[in-house]
Design a protein around this motif. Structure first.
Motif, PDB file in Angstrom:
ATOM      1  N   PRO A  35       0.800  -1.228   0.000  1.00  0.00           N
ATOM      2  CA  PRO A  35       0.000   0.000   0.000  1.00  0.00           C
ATOM      3  C   PRO A  35       0.833   1.279   0.000  1.00  0.00           C
ATOM      4  O   PRO A  35       0.468   2.254  -0.678  1.00  0.00           O
ATOM      5  CB  PRO A  35      -0.833  -0.121   1.291  1.00  0.00           C
ATOM      6  CG  PRO A  35      -0.928  -1.587   1.529  1.00  0.00           C
ATOM      7  CD  PRO A  35       0.403  -2.131   1.106  1.00  0.00           C
ATOM      8  N   SER A  36       1.925   1.296   0.743  1.00  0.00           N
ATOM      9  CA  SER A  36       2.757   2.503   0.807  1.00  0.00           C
ATOM     10  C   SER A  36       3.345   2.833  -0.562  1.00  0.00           C
ATOM     11  O   SER A  36       3.375   3.991  -0.994  1.00  0.00           O
ATOM     12  CB  SER A  36       3.889   2.321   1.821  1.00  0.00           C
ATOM     13  OG  SER A  36       3.378   2.232   3.130  1.00  0.00           O
ATOM     14  N   ILE A  37       3.814   1.801  -1.250  1.00  0.00           N
ATOM     15  CA  ILE A  37       4.433   2.003  -2.559  1.00  0.00           C
ATOM     16  C   ILE A  37       3.391   2.464  -3.575  1.00  0.00           C
ATOM     17  O   ILE A  37       3.630   3.394  -4.355  1.00  0.00           O
ATOM     18  CB  ILE A  37       5.126   0.710  -3.016  1.00  0.00           C
ATOM     19  CG1 ILE A  37       6.279   0.382  -2.055  1.00  0.00           C
ATOM     20  CG2 ILE A  37       5.637   0.836  -4.449  1.00  0.00           C
ATOM     21  CD1 ILE A  37       6.872  -0.995  -2.248  1.00  0.00           C
ATOM     22  N   TYR A  42       0.896   6.809  -7.018  1.00  0.00           N
ATOM     23  CA  TYR A  42      -0.266   7.460  -7.613  1.00  0.00           C
ATOM     24  C   TYR A  42      -0.729   8.715  -6.874  1.00  0.00           C
ATOM     25  O   TYR A  42      -1.695   9.357  -7.287  1.00  0.00           O
ATOM     26  CB  TYR A  42      -1.426   6.463  -7.704  1.00  0.00           C
ATOM     27  CG  TYR A  42      -1.132   5.308  -8.633  1.00  0.00           C
ATOM     28  CD1 TYR A  42      -1.149   5.474 -10.012  1.00  0.00           C
ATOM     29  CD2 TYR A  42      -0.819   4.039  -8.134  1.00  0.00           C
ATOM     30  CE1 TYR A  42      -0.875   4.416 -10.877  1.00  0.00           C
ATOM     31  CE2 TYR A  42      -0.538   2.977  -8.977  1.00  0.00           C
ATOM     32  CZ  TYR A  42      -0.568   3.169 -10.343  1.00  0.00           C
ATOM     33  OH  TYR A  42      -0.283   2.124 -11.178  1.00  0.00           O
ATOM     34  N   GLY A  43      -0.049   9.075  -5.784  1.00  0.00           N
ATOM     35  CA  GLY A  43      -0.385  10.297  -5.062  1.00  0.00           C
ATOM     36  C   GLY A  43      -1.794  10.308  -4.491  1.00  0.00           C
ATOM     37  O   GLY A  43      -2.473  11.338  -4.497  1.00  0.00           O
ATOM     38  N   GLU A  47      -4.374  13.399  -3.229  1.00  0.00           N
ATOM     39  CA  GLU A  47      -5.695  13.534  -3.857  1.00  0.00           C
ATOM     40  C   GLU A  47      -6.790  13.630  -2.803  1.00  0.00           C
ATOM     41  O   GLU A  47      -7.723  14.432  -2.920  1.00  0.00           O
ATOM     42  CB  GLU A  47      -5.925  12.337  -4.774  1.00  0.00           C
ATOM     43  CG  GLU A  47      -7.174  12.409  -5.618  1.00  0.00           C
ATOM     44  CD  GLU A  47      -7.273  11.235  -6.576  1.00  0.00           C
ATOM     45  OE1 GLU A  47      -8.340  10.573  -6.588  1.00  0.00           O
ATOM     46  OE2 GLU A  47      -6.287  10.978  -7.301  1.00  0.00           O
ATOM     47  N   ALA A  48      -6.679  12.812  -1.756  1.00  0.00           N
ATOM     48  CA  ALA A  48      -7.702  12.805  -0.704  1.00  0.00           C
ATOM     49  C   ALA A  48      -7.682  14.086   0.126  1.00  0.00           C
ATOM     50  O   ALA A  48      -8.718  14.574   0.573  1.00  0.00           O
ATOM     51  CB  ALA A  48      -7.504  11.590   0.196  1.00  0.00           C
ATOM     52  N   GLY A  53      -6.953  21.587   1.130  1.00  0.00           N
ATOM     53  CA  GLY A  53      -5.839  22.492   0.855  1.00  0.00           C
ATOM     54  C   GLY A  53      -4.524  22.004   1.415  1.00  0.00           C
ATOM     55  O   GLY A  53      -3.530  22.731   1.395  1.00  0.00           O
ATOM     56  N   ASP A  54      -4.495  20.769   1.917  1.00  0.00           N
ATOM     57  CA  ASP A  54      -3.279  20.210   2.501  1.00  0.00           C
ATOM     58  C   ASP A  54      -2.540  19.343   1.483  1.00  0.00           C
ATOM     59  O   ASP A  54      -3.112  18.912   0.477  1.00  0.00           O
ATOM     60  CB  ASP A  54      -3.614  19.368   3.728  1.00  0.00           C
ATOM     61  CG  ASP A  54      -4.216  20.195   4.849  1.00  0.00           C
ATOM     62  OD1 ASP A  54      -4.031  21.421   4.843  1.00  0.00           O
ATOM     63  OD2 ASP A  54      -4.886  19.611   5.722  1.00  0.00           O
ATOM     64  N   GLU A  55      -1.284  19.088   1.764  1.00  0.00           N
ATOM     65  CA  GLU A  55      -0.511  18.211   0.902  1.00  0.00           C
ATOM     66  C   GLU A  55       0.377  17.299   1.736  1.00  0.00           C
ATOM     67  O   GLU A  55       0.686  17.596   2.893  1.00  0.00           O
ATOM     68  CB  GLU A  55       0.344  19.016  -0.083  1.00  0.00           C
ATOM     69  CG  GLU A  55       1.348  19.946   0.563  1.00  0.00           C
ATOM     70  CD  GLU A  55       2.146  20.738  -0.458  1.00  0.00           C
ATOM     71  OE1 GLU A  55       3.248  21.186  -0.080  1.00  0.00           O
ATOM     72  OE2 GLU A  55       1.690  20.901  -1.593  1.00  0.00           O
TER      73      GLU A  55
END
Length: 306
Positions: A35-37, A42-43, A47-48, A53-55
């Protein structure tokens, strides 16, 4: 009027920037953290969190103590794959830590290897040198295996080592058995080293996703978005498992068939099941019995309620 509008626009832009935050999560690929990879490829967390407004930023701290210390200091907001032993130890030491979901279970991926076929039972380990990382799932596996013959660590010579060092010690002949997991375990088996036992029936090898209680209280919307991102990762894996395995094999520089064979040992469901709680309770009792913690830890109190 134009100057006023410009000022208001600039103020709005700076206000929005001030609200945006960088959410740092751990990025741990071993032993086979699919899952981490896939998430990073796919970022999906970005996206979530985008509507907020966070990254996302990534931290490659890999050891449990480093991770939980960084969580306590606020340098990291989410531990995306942390062993239940580390969570329990952190909680026992008074840290503010909460489990928000599960990451994986993989008892078959955690193994005790012998240097040859002479070790067939716990009794065969009596007085022998066994290497492996203390305070881990592998450590718990060893104790559980010895206990099946009413033996303890006092009946063997246990040497604390990292997995790579334990593997080197076994191959080099300086120990009789070694605790190994993940790709290293796969390689040893292919090289002909016998598996004395896996964790199957002995430990559940529960890996968690955790954050601090204070952060969750202050930012429940971020936690909810994070969980949505985790669900999106699993959906991506379910939708195209073969493509995901290719990504993982490339990221870990592993043979695709080996990656597929290892991945079959893992359950990546994020649901916190009753069996997970019971497994963590057994781990907490193990740690108490081994003197790794000095007080009981209530697992239920570590589960976050949104």
């Amino acid at each position: 009027m134009k100057k006023l509008l410009v000022c208001l626009l600039v103020l709005a832009l700076f206000s929005g920037a001030a609200l945006a935050e960088t959410v740092t999560i751990t990025y741990v690929t071993a032993p086979l953290n699919v899952p981490s990879i896939i998430e990073r490829e796919y970022g999906l967390f970005n996206e979530a969190l985008a509507p907020l407004g966070d990254e996302i930023a990534y931290s490659e701290l890999t050891t449990g103590p480093e991770q939980t210390q960084a969580l306590a200091s606020g340098d990291i907001q989410f531990l995306y794959a942390v062993g239940s032993t580390s969570v329990i130890l952190s909680a026992a030491n008074g840290a503010d830590i909460q489990i928000i979901s599960m990451y994986s279970r993989s008892p078959e991926a955690f193994c005790l290897f012998g240097k040859d076929d002479s070790i067939q039972s716990p009794e065969d380990l009596r007085g022998k040198v066994v290497c492996g990382p203390t305070g881990t799932i592998l450590h718990e596996l060893l104790v559980a295996y010895l206990n099946t013959a009413d033996m303890t660590l006092e009946d063997i010579q246990f040497v604390d080592m990292t997995i790579p060092n334990a593997m080197a010690a076994l191959v080099g002949g300086s120990c009789d058995a070694a605790l190994i997991a993940g790709a290293n375990a796969y390689q040893l088996e292919k090289d002909g080293y016998p598996i004395v036992t896996t964790g199957e029936g002995l430990v559940d090898a529960t890996i968690c996703v955790a954050s601090s209680g204070a952060y969750l209280e202050e930012h429940p919307e971020v936690a909810e978005a994070f969980l949505q991102g985790q669900a999106a990762v699993l959906e991506r894996m379910d939708a195209d498992w073969d493509a995901c395995l290719e990504v993982v094999a490339q990221a870990l520089d592993m043979d695709l068939d080996a990656t597929r064979e290892m991945a079959a040992m893992y359950d990546f469901s994020m649901e916190i099941r009753e069996s997970d709680i019971q497994a963590m309770e057994r781990t907490a009792q193990f740690m108490l019995d081994q003197g790794m913690i000095e007080q009981e830890v209530d697992i239920q109190s570590l589960l976050w309620e949104a």
